[in-house]
Design an enzyme around this catalytic site. Structure first.
Site: not given
Ligand SMILES: NC(=O)c1ccc[n+]([C@@H]2O[C@H](COP(=O)([O-])OP(=O)(O)OC[C@H]3O[C@@H](n4cnc5c(N)ncnc54)[C@H](OP(=O)(O)O)[C@@H]3O)[C@@H](O)[C@H]2O)c1
Length: 310
Positions: A137, A20
C-alpha cells in the site's frame, strides 16, 4: 438536478460490491453524487451480489461492466468519472497499478482514493505477514505521487464490524463476544480507533470534493471512537453485566506466536493487532495539517444520519 448537485463530482467506485465498497456506493448516492460502480461478470452471476446490484440500481447508481484486468473497459469507466474510489480487497492491492495506468490514459481524473481504509501505512510498526501488505500500500502511494495523480489516502483505522463483535479480541474474530475469558495483547492500554462502516463511507465521500483533503491523508479519529482495549472491554463488561478474565500476552510472546505457530488468517490478524493494540500505531502521532486532515471537526458534523461508535 439541483445546481449544488451539478457541482458534485461524478464518482466511480471500484470494488463497490465488497465489505466497505457497498457502503461507499450507498453514501455517494445519498450525498448526491452521480455514482457508478465497476462490476465484474462474476458479480452478476452471484445471487447475493445480484441482489446488492439491484439495490444499487434502485438507489440511482449506474453499473459499468469492467475488471482491473480489462484495460479497455477500465479506461472507459474512468473516463465517465471525475473521482475514482478504489475499495478493492487486500488481494487486489498490487493490481491497482492497473487503475493508475488507466487513469493516465483517460486523463480526466480529479482525485483518486486508492484502497487503503486502515492504519496509516507509512506509520505502522509490525512484522510479516501484514508488514508486507502495508508495504505494498505504501509503494502504491509512492507511485501515485510520482505520477502526479491528485489523491486522498483514507486512514479510517479499524472497521467496527471487524473488531467490535469479538470486543477487540483478534484471536476470536467471527466467534462473537467472549463468554468468560478475553485475550489482550500487551498491557491493553494503547489507544486504538474503531469506526462504523457507514461513517467511514460518509467521511470518505465527503472528502472527494473537499479541498482540505486534496493530496493529503484523511484520518478518522473522532475522539469518541478512540479507545484502548482495556477501556473497550470495560464498556462491554458494563453492558453485559459480567466481568471477563483478561489474559494478557506480552509483546515478545505475540511476536513468537506470529512467527512460530500462527497460521492464516491468525498470523495476519496478530500482525495487524501488534501494530494497533500493542504499539498504538493509530494514535501515537499528531496530525500535521500541511500533510494531513483529521476528520474530527467539520467533515462529520453535516453528514446526515452519522452514527458514532463504539
Ligand atoms: N480497517 C479495517 O479494519 C479493515 C478490515 C478489512 C479490510 N480493510 C481494507 O479495506 C479495503 C477493502 O477491503 P474489503 O475487505 O472491503 O474488500 P472485499 O470485501 O474483499 O471486496 C473486494 C472488492 O474488490 C472487487 N474485486 C476483486 N477483484 C477485482 C478485479 N479483478 N477487478 C475489479 N474489482 C475486483 C470485488 O468484486 P467482486 O464482487 O466482483 O468479487 C469486491 O467488490 C482493503 O484495502 C483492505 O485492506 C480494512
Amino acid at each position: 438536478m439541483a445546481a449544488e448537485d451539478e457541482m458534485k463530482s461524478r464518482v466511480l467506485v471500484i470494488g463497490g460490491t465488497g465489505h466497505i465498497g457497498k457502503h461507499i456506493v450507498a453514501a455517494s448516492v445519498r450525498l448526491g453524487h452521480s455514482t457508478a460502480v465497476l462490476i465484474r461478470d462474476s458479480a452478476l452471476a452471484d445471487p447475493a451480489k445480484a441482489q446488492l446490484l439491484k439495490k444499487f440500481v434502485d438507489s440511482g447508481a449506474a453499473l459499468l461492466k469492467g475488471d482491473l484486468f480489462d484495460h479497455k473497459n477500465l479506461v472507459k469507466a474512468i473516463k465517465w468519472a471525475d473521482v475514482v474510489i478504489s475499495a478493492v480487497g487486500p488481494r487486489q492491492i498490487t493490481e491497482q497499478t492497473r487503475i493508475i495506468a488507466a487513469m493516465k490514459v483517460a486523463g480526466n481524473v480529479k482525485r483518486f482514493l486508492p484502497s487503503e481504509f486502515g492504519s496509516d501505512v507509512d506509520r505502522v510498526h509490525t512484522v510479516d505477514p501484514m508488514a508486507s501488505l502495508y508495504a505494498v500500500k505504501a509503494n502504491l502511494r509512492r507511485l501515485i505521487e510520482a505520477e502526479g495523480i491528485p489523491h486522498t489516502y483514507v486512514c479510517c483505522n479499524g472497521f467496527a464490524e471487524t473488531y467490535l463483535p469479538s470486543i477487540g479480541d483478534v484471536t476470536a474474530i467471527g466467534a462473537g463476544p467472549p463468554e468468560s475469558k478475553i485475550t489482550v495483547l500487551g498491557d491493553g492500554n494503547a489507544k486504538a480507533v474503531f469506526v462504523v462502516e457507514e461513517d467511514i463511507a460518509a467521511y470518505t465521500t465527503r472528502a472527494v470534493d473537499d479541498a482540505r483533503t486534496l493530496n493529503k491523508i484523511l484520518y478518522m479519529r473522532p475522539p469518541a471512537n478512540v479507545v484502548s482495549h482495556n477501556e473497550l472491554i470495560s464498556m462491554w463488561e458494563k453492558k453485559a453485566g459480567r466481568i471477563l478474565q483478561r489474559v494478557h500476552i506480552p509483546e515478545e510472546d505475540v511476536l513468537k506466536w506470529i512467527k512460530a505457530e500462527a497460521v492464516f488468517p491468525l498470523d495476519i490478524l496478530l500482525s495487524i493487532a501488534l501494530s494497533i493494540f500493542v504499539r498504538g500505531d493509530q494514535t501515537n502521532f499528531n496530525v500535521d495539517p500541511d500533510q494531513m486532515h483529521e476528520a474530527k471537526n467539520g467533515l462529520s458534523t453535516d453528514v446526515p444520519g452519522l452514527v458514532t461508535s463504539p
